[in-house]
Design a protein around this motif. Sequence first.
Motif, PDB file in Angstrom:
ATOM      1  N   PRO A  80       1.164  -1.039  -0.006  1.00 29.77           N
ATOM      2  CA  PRO A  80      -0.053  -0.474   0.203  1.00 29.77           C
ATOM      3  C   PRO A  80       0.758   1.428   0.033  1.00 29.77           C
ATOM      4  O   PRO A  80       0.308   2.441  -0.651  1.00 29.77           O
ATOM      5  N   HIS A 245     -17.498  -2.911   4.093  1.00 26.88           N
ATOM      6  CA  HIS A 245     -16.458  -3.549   5.679  1.00 26.88           C
ATOM      7  C   HIS A 245     -17.284  -4.205   7.087  1.00 26.88           C
ATOM      8  O   HIS A 245     -17.155  -5.181   7.033  1.00 26.88           O
ATOM      9  N   THR A 267     -16.152  -7.451   2.994  1.00 25.41           N
ATOM     10  CA  THR A 267     -15.118  -7.435   1.966  1.00 25.41           C
ATOM     11  C   THR A 267     -13.683  -7.830   2.579  1.00 25.41           C
ATOM     12  O   THR A 267     -12.826  -6.956   2.509  1.00 25.41           O
ATOM     13  N   PRO A 270      -9.715  -7.630   0.408  1.00 24.27           N
ATOM     14  CA  PRO A 270      -8.233  -6.828   0.608  1.00 24.27           C
ATOM     15  C   PRO A 270      -8.071  -7.039   1.957  1.00 24.27           C
ATOM     16  O   PRO A 270      -6.149  -6.360   1.265  1.00 24.27           O
ATOM     17  N   ASP A 317     -13.947  -4.723  -2.701  1.00 27.91           N
ATOM     18  CA  ASP A 317     -13.225  -3.718  -2.677  1.00 27.91           C
ATOM     19  C   ASP A 317     -11.839  -3.344  -3.928  1.00 27.91           C
ATOM     20  O   ASP A 317     -10.990  -2.665  -3.512  1.00 27.91           O
ATOM     21  N   SER A 320      -8.120  -2.231  -4.374  1.00 36.41           N
ATOM     22  CA  SER A 320      -7.109  -1.712  -3.124  1.00 36.41           C
ATOM     23  C   SER A 320      -6.117  -2.922  -4.100  1.00 36.41           C
ATOM     24  O   SER A 320      -6.392  -3.565  -4.538  1.00 36.41           O
TER      25      SER A 320
END
Length: 427
Positions: A80, A245, A267, A270, A317, A320
């Motif tokens: 990330p 989420h 989700t 991710p 998602d 991501s």
Amino acid sequence: MTPPCQPTFVVHADRVLDPDSGRFVPRRIEVRDGTIVSVAPLEAGAEERAEVWDLRGMRILPPLADSHVHLYFEPWPLDPKARDLPAASATETDFAHARERLGEAFHAGVGVLRDLGDPLGISLTALEWTANAHDLPRLIASGPGLFREGRYGRFIGCPCADRASLLEQVRALLADPRVQLIKLVATGIINFKKGGVSAAPPWETDDLKAAVDMAHAAGKAVAAHGSGEAGIRRAVDAGVDFIEHGYFISKATMEELARRDLVWTPTFAPVHAQWSHAERCGWDAETQMRLRGILDGHAEMLRFARGLGARILAGSDAGSPGVGHGGGLWQELWLLQEAGSEPAALLRMATLQAAAWMGLGASCGQLRHGRPADFIAVDGPVEQDLRALERIRWVVRDGRVSAARKPWLESDPEAETYGLQPAHKEF
Ligand SMILES: [Zn+2]
């Protein structure tokens, strides 16, 4: 088994997903000019005037729906911290890549996408491309998500300084006919190192409620990004329609979510991508263990929510890190299956229920008379194991047939190089 070139034909299939029973049954599906004009029992020896497409042996079902994607966002690299910020590349490049991602999802059998936020407005422009295309998914979009200035959200939307500015932006979005729902960023995100959501919720319940009331008065639904009990509770109490989420939600709040008939999209994908590639994402062993604990707790909450009869949707998602478009939904479904959901229930969730709950029930999610001829053909027992999605062969929209293509998956080691040169794996 050569597919028809024109959108008028008759399908003979012995395993078609029946919207009423949820079972796979033999059916003759007649398609005229891209529309299903009849779905009837398959009878041997019947004479056909139109071209016959023999799909016996395959599972035929509506295209899958992903209730949570970010079209504008490149899913790789996995780390990330190595990601580009929004608008790092030229606008034309961003648009071209978003279009590639739409195609990738479509050819993986994901024919309905709901985009829940981008700061650049790409998803709203994409509505024009997808409206009449035969090789792109059907799309609905929230436009930019609305977040509290200085807090989490710049990757998915526009900042709002205070309640007045939040309401002003909601009003502006509601005036845009392309915007089908409002996305609010009601909490921060998970701090993987700490194993929780450390930031206090950015909005008071009343702020959220004012925005929700405004959207509902205009006939639009509201989806809230929410992880961490405190902020999720405010969003639920404010009456949003969709909780996205929902990590660290309490059982009491899940009970309230079910009682109010709200929809939860958990989700898993991710967080799973970070756990399974911990080292490449820069996480130490301790953080990786925490990620595992978060996923296990979430799976337990999923089982609790199913026990309550809560409405749950499959959303990846996508966008991501490590969550591809199309492949991300496969992964999400596999994770929901691993957490104990039955494959047949998941197929229903990702087709009929997704379309109905996202407001698309009249146009997709079921193979019925009068609907567009949208379906996928899978050469494997998906109702027993969703891993069979890897054997998808054909994708049909409005009676136009495309060969399926395998999407990039989190587990593909070469996915990292996908980046700026979109390319697809062939079967
Ligand atoms: Zn998201």
